[in-house]
Design a protein around this motif. Structure first.
Motif, PDB file in Angstrom:
ATOM      1  N   SER A  43       0.811  -1.221   0.000  1.00 18.33           N
ATOM      2  CA  SER A  43       0.000   0.000   0.000  1.00 18.33           C
ATOM      3  C   SER A  43       0.851   1.283   0.000  1.00 18.33           C
ATOM      4  O   SER A  43       0.319   2.372  -0.212  1.00 18.33           O
ATOM      5  CB  SER A  43      -0.928   0.023   1.222  1.00 18.33           C
ATOM      6  OG  SER A  43      -0.211   0.320   2.411  1.00 18.33           O
ATOM      7  N   ILE A  44       2.141   1.150   0.201  1.00 17.84           N
ATOM      8  CA  ILE A  44       3.036   2.314   0.260  1.00 17.84           C
ATOM      9  C   ILE A  44       3.580   2.593  -1.138  1.00 17.84           C
ATOM     10  O   ILE A  44       4.168   1.706  -1.767  1.00 17.84           O
ATOM     11  CB  ILE A  44       4.211   2.064   1.228  1.00 17.84           C
ATOM     12  CG1 ILE A  44       3.705   1.719   2.629  1.00 17.84           C
ATOM     13  CG2 ILE A  44       5.143   3.274   1.278  1.00 17.84           C
ATOM     14  CD1 ILE A  44       4.793   1.204   3.574  1.00 17.84           C
ATOM     15  N   PRO A  45       3.442   3.813  -1.637  1.00 17.51           N
ATOM     16  CA  PRO A  45       4.023   4.137  -2.948  1.00 17.51           C
ATOM     17  C   PRO A  45       5.549   4.003  -2.910  1.00 17.51           C
ATOM     18  O   PRO A  45       6.186   4.392  -1.925  1.00 17.51           O
ATOM     19  CB  PRO A  45       3.618   5.598  -3.172  1.00 17.51           C
ATOM     20  CG  PRO A  45       2.500   5.860  -2.213  1.00 17.51           C
ATOM     21  CD  PRO A  45       2.710   4.946  -1.052  1.00 17.51           C
ATOM     22  N   GLN A  46       6.132   3.446  -3.963  1.00 20.95           N
ATOM     23  CA  GLN A  46       7.586   3.215  -4.020  1.00 20.95           C
ATOM     24  C   GLN A  46       8.367   4.497  -3.748  1.00 20.95           C
ATOM     25  O   GLN A  46       9.391   4.472  -3.078  1.00 20.95           O
ATOM     26  CB  GLN A  46       7.982   2.639  -5.387  1.00 20.95           C
ATOM     27  CG  GLN A  46       9.473   2.345  -5.520  1.00 20.95           C
ATOM     28  CD  GLN A  46       9.955   1.182  -4.669  1.00 20.95           C
ATOM     29  OE1 GLN A  46       9.356   0.115  -4.661  1.00 20.95           O
ATOM     30  NE2 GLN A  46      11.049   1.378  -3.957  1.00 20.95           N
ATOM     31  N   GLU A  47       7.877   5.639  -4.229  1.00 22.73           N
ATOM     32  CA  GLU A  47       8.610   6.899  -4.056  1.00 22.73           C
ATOM     33  C   GLU A  47       8.691   7.345  -2.588  1.00 22.73           C
ATOM     34  O   GLU A  47       9.507   8.194  -2.245  1.00 22.73           O
ATOM     35  CB  GLU A  47       8.020   8.018  -4.927  1.00 22.73           C
ATOM     36  CG  GLU A  47       6.577   8.378  -4.655  1.00 22.73           C
ATOM     37  CD  GLU A  47       5.567   7.553  -5.442  1.00 22.73           C
ATOM     38  OE1 GLU A  47       4.372   7.913  -5.383  1.00 22.73           O
ATOM     39  OE2 GLU A  47       5.940   6.560  -6.101  1.00 22.73           O
ATOM     40  N   LYS A  48       7.872   6.769  -1.715  1.00 17.40           N
ATOM     41  CA  LYS A  48       7.911   7.120  -0.285  1.00 17.40           C
ATOM     42  C   LYS A  48       8.926   6.292   0.499  1.00 17.40           C
ATOM     43  O   LYS A  48       9.206   6.601   1.656  1.00 17.40           O
ATOM     44  CB  LYS A  48       6.518   6.953   0.345  1.00 17.40           C
ATOM     45  CG  LYS A  48       5.520   7.906  -0.233  1.00 17.40           C
ATOM     46  CD  LYS A  48       4.731   8.759   0.645  1.00 17.40           C
ATOM     47  CE  LYS A  48       5.034   8.968   2.048  1.00 17.40           C
ATOM     48  NZ  LYS A  48       4.420  10.137   2.644  1.00 17.40           N
ATOM     49  N   PHE A  49       9.478   5.264  -0.123  1.00 11.59           N
ATOM     50  CA  PHE A  49      10.353   4.351   0.607  1.00 11.59           C
ATOM     51  C   PHE A  49      11.612   5.016   1.147  1.00 11.59           C
ATOM     52  O   PHE A  49      12.168   4.572   2.142  1.00 11.59           O
ATOM     53  CB  PHE A  49      10.706   3.142  -0.257  1.00 11.59           C
ATOM     54  CG  PHE A  49       9.693   2.048  -0.147  1.00 11.59           C
ATOM     55  CD1 PHE A  49      10.020   0.822   0.380  1.00 11.59           C
ATOM     56  CD2 PHE A  49       8.384   2.258  -0.560  1.00 11.59           C
ATOM     57  CE1 PHE A  49       9.070  -0.182   0.494  1.00 11.59           C
ATOM     58  CE2 PHE A  49       7.432   1.267  -0.454  1.00 11.59           C
ATOM     59  CZ  PHE A  49       7.773   0.045   0.076  1.00 11.59           C
ATOM     60  N   THR A  50      12.067   6.066   0.528  1.00 12.12           N
ATOM     61  CA  THR A  50      13.266   6.755   1.020  1.00 12.12           C
ATOM     62  C   THR A  50      12.930   7.991   1.841  1.00 12.12           C
ATOM     63  O   THR A  50      13.801   8.798   2.141  1.00 12.12           O
ATOM     64  CB  THR A  50      14.212   7.120  -0.144  1.00 12.12           C
ATOM     65  OG1 THR A  50      13.488   7.902  -1.092  1.00 12.12           O
ATOM     66  CG2 THR A  50      14.781   5.871  -0.804  1.00 12.12           C
TER      67      THR A  50
END
Length: 170
Positions: A43-50
């Protein structure tokens, strides 16, 4: 949950994690946590991972990698305790692991696959333990801990960090 465990099965520090474990049966709790991990991370957008909510705080990817690393360490402890190894185990410094984890270079899919591999191993390990093995107590970080307490810590540790991610990151 805490009422199930006897005094001396865990250091009070771990009480906060153990109280967040959702299932009385350790294996069911680990299964539930695996599905919850996959659903939550997807559910977390990839761009938020960092993303980190403040300077000097871990990124989302680093928090997820911390869960994976901690599970490896704690599963090893459970194995040692269940096998009645009385050797005192040293602690581990989580803040040294994170900058050396390379977590921010992993994709969502890689983190999920790594977690699933580790969690599947933990599930298999805990399924193999007899009731006697689950009650055995070892020592880690200068504190006593039972094998079954380790399982509850694994489930509760994940729940704790998911709460932090929801409150501060997402």
């Amino acid at each position: 949950m805490l009422a199930q465990l006897n005094e001396g099965e865990f250091h009070p520090y771990y009480g906060a994690y153990i109280s967040k474990a959702k299932h009385i049966d350790v294996v069911k709790g680990l299964h539930h946590g695996k599905k919850e991990f996959v659903d939550f991370v997807n559910s977390i957008p990839q761009e938020k991972f960092t993303y980190a909510y403040a300077d000097e705080k871990w990124t989302i990817a680093e928090v997820l990698q911390h869960l994976i690393d901690a599970e490896r360490v704690f599963a090893y402890r459970a194995l040692r305790f269940a096998r009645n190894d009385k050797t005192s185990l040293m602690g581990f410094e989580q803040d040294d692991y994170v900058p050396n984890s390379n977590a921010n270079n992993y994709s969502k899919e890689e983190l999920i696959a790594d977690f699933e591999a580790v969690r599947n191993s933990s599930i298999t390990l805990f399924k193999s333990f007899t009731n006697e093995m689950l009650l055995r107590v070892g020592e880690a970080s200068s504190s006593a801990m039972s094998t079954r307490a380790v399982g509850y810590v694994l489930a509760g540790h994940q729940a704790h960090h998911f709460e932090v991610l929801k409150e501060r990151y997402l």
